[in-house]
Design an enzyme around this catalytic site. Structure first.
Site, PDB file in Angstrom:
ATOM      1  N   GLU A  40      46.484  36.397  42.043  1.00  0.00           N
ATOM      2  CA  GLU A  40      45.681  35.785  40.982  1.00  0.00           C
ATOM      3  C   GLU A  40      46.254  36.109  39.601  1.00  0.00           C
ATOM      4  O   GLU A  40      46.261  35.277  38.710  1.00  0.00           O
ATOM      5  CB  GLU A  40      44.218  36.262  41.067  1.00  0.00           C
ATOM      6  CG  GLU A  40      43.467  35.730  42.280  1.00  0.00           C
ATOM      7  CD  GLU A  40      43.384  34.203  42.309  1.00  0.00           C
ATOM      8  OE1 GLU A  40      43.512  33.568  41.253  1.00  0.00           O
ATOM      9  OE2 GLU A  40      43.207  33.647  43.411  1.00  0.00           O
ATOM     10  N   TYR A 123      37.019  35.448  36.155  1.00  0.00           N
ATOM     11  CA  TYR A 123      37.695  34.592  37.132  1.00  0.00           C
ATOM     12  C   TYR A 123      38.410  35.436  38.204  1.00  0.00           C
ATOM     13  O   TYR A 123      38.211  35.241  39.399  1.00  0.00           O
ATOM     14  CB  TYR A 123      38.704  33.661  36.437  1.00  0.00           C
ATOM     15  CG  TYR A 123      39.538  32.931  37.450  1.00  0.00           C
ATOM     16  CD1 TYR A 123      39.054  31.765  38.036  1.00  0.00           C
ATOM     17  CD2 TYR A 123      40.760  33.442  37.873  1.00  0.00           C
ATOM     18  CE1 TYR A 123      39.788  31.122  39.031  1.00  0.00           C
ATOM     19  CE2 TYR A 123      41.492  32.805  38.854  1.00  0.00           C
ATOM     20  CZ  TYR A 123      41.004  31.649  39.423  1.00  0.00           C
ATOM     21  OH  TYR A 123      41.716  31.022  40.403  1.00  0.00           O
ATOM     22  N   ASP A 141      37.742  28.487  36.196  1.00  0.00           N
ATOM     23  CA  ASP A 141      38.852  28.524  35.240  1.00  0.00           C
ATOM     24  C   ASP A 141      39.103  27.072  34.825  1.00  0.00           C
ATOM     25  O   ASP A 141      38.317  26.180  35.190  1.00  0.00           O
ATOM     26  CB  ASP A 141      40.106  29.158  35.868  1.00  0.00           C
ATOM     27  CG  ASP A 141      40.686  28.314  37.003  1.00  0.00           C
ATOM     28  OD1 ASP A 141      40.011  27.368  37.459  1.00  0.00           O
ATOM     29  OD2 ASP A 141      41.820  28.596  37.429  1.00  0.00           O
TER      30      ASP A 141
END
Ligand code: SF4
Length: 377
Positions: A40, A123, A141
């Site tokens: 991520e 997020y 996002d």
């Protein structure tokens, strides 16, 4: 807002599609929170094909949170070198160290614990916790926001705080509580494949039948354009010293040299890793660079420094358009400066340096070979 039976259809169709057709990506073959978190972080601002080789090399070198926490920072930055946005790598390591100290080396499984780590916002926390631990947190996002805006035919600037909150409410309401990790990934996958920024493929979309944007024929116009920030032009001059052995001089990352650099207004993009002495210029770059070098290095002993222009490099970062003018400076001895580093010019890529610094080095090497050729003729 999709509700009731329509919501059940939406969830079923999206999850079925995702489970059958998702792309095979390395971070989808694991439930290890470290690996998911790393993916991520790397995927922020960087596209999937560019991330994959970095992700695999990084994990080979730092296979666990403990290994990352214990590594020298320079090694972490070196493994990140070329991915850009280096604060991501620094925060990743700081967070790994915090996890070792405060959580016994295990990634925290609660939202509060995850959000307390450096570099982790809503997020990243929601993505990691839902995928690794099955926690019911919906991600939001820019990619997911675009999908939600089209599904609900939401107009206006999505980043306005009230609208963003409403989008988060929609994301929370849609999240499938039985499979939050798959659900979040399915929303991201839809945004990356069919519901792309330009030309969404509504005719092929697995959830087209519940999409308000499609029904109204306005999907392509959403999200509405945000006001563009004006481009700021930045001009820099960089000094590439080269001694008789082909070694050059690099300054340390900005964090470590705040106290010694007078060029504080040089944007971080030029100085957050090992970098050449660089200053902002307007007017004649040669005069300004020469006087900067004299005062900064107290560089008196070789008479007038000969600065050889080595072309121009253009680089843009978000709203900043940067032009760098490198100057090659051949000297008998490199200037002395605490904290600086002397390395062969053609080997600087062995250090954590930015793409911009690589380009500057390359330009100086080309300038040297051109000048040698002229000399030989
Ligand atoms: Fe996006 Fe079109 Fe699918 Fe709606 S129908 S979610 S706009 S791809």
């Amino acid at each position: 807002m999709i509700r009731g039976r329509e919501l059940a259809t939406f969830r079923k169709r999206l999850l079925t599609w995702f489970r059958h057709f998702q792309r095979d990506l390395p971070w989808r073959r694991t439930r290890d929170p470290y690996r998911i978190w790393l993916s991520e972080i790397m995927l922020q601002q960087t596209r999937v094909p560019a991330v994959i080789p970095y992700y695999e090399r990084f994990l080979e070198r730092f296979p666990s949170i403990q290994a990352l926490a214990a590594a020298p920072q320079e090694e972490v930055l070196r493994m990140w070198s070329g991915l850009g946005y280096y604060s991501r790598a620094r925060n990743l390591q700081k967070a790994a160290q915090q996890i070792v100290e405060e959580h016994g080396g295990e990634f925290p499984s609660k939202m509060q614990g995850a959000l307390a780590l450096p570099g982790i916002g809503n997020y990243t926390a929601a993505a990691t916790l839902s995928i690794a631990f099955g926690k019911k947190h919906a991600v939001l996002d820019g990619n997911v926001a675009r999908v939600l805006a089209r599904l609900g035919a939401v107009r206006g600037d999505l980043r306005e705080s009230l609208r963003w909150k409403e989008l988060q409410q929609s994301a929370d309401a849609y999240l499938d509580p039985r499979s939050p990790g798959d659900w979040n990934q399915a929303m991201m996958e839809l945004g990356a494949t069919f519901c792309t920024p330009k030309s969404p493929q509504c005719l092929l979309c697995p959830v087209g039948q519940v999409c308000e944007g499609r029904k109204l024929g306005i999907a392509e116009t959403l999200p509405e354009a945000r006001k563009k920030r004006e481009t700021v032009q930045i001009r820099l001059a960089a000094a590439v010293f080269a001694d008789e052995n082909g070694r050059t001089l690099l300054l340390p990352p900005r964090d470590d040299q705040d106290k010694v650099s007078p060029a504080d207004d040089v944007p971080r993009l030029a100085s957050n890793l090992w970098h050449f002495p660089t200053i902002p210029v307007n007017g004649n770059p040669t005069t300004k660079l020469r006087s900067y070098l004299r005062s900064y290095f107290e560089y008196e002993h070789e008479g007038n420094l000969r600065l050889v222009a080595a072309g121009r490099i253009r680089h843009s970062v978000t709203y900043r358009a940067v032009t760098v003018e490198p100057f090659r400076i051949d000297v008998k001895k490199l200037p002395r400066l605490d904290g600086s580093r002397r390395v062969p010019l053609h080997e600087i890529t062995d250090l954590p340096v930015s793409n911009l610094t690589r380009k500057v080095a390359q330009a100086a090497l080309v300038a040297a070979s051109v000048s040698n050729r002229k000399h030989d003729e």
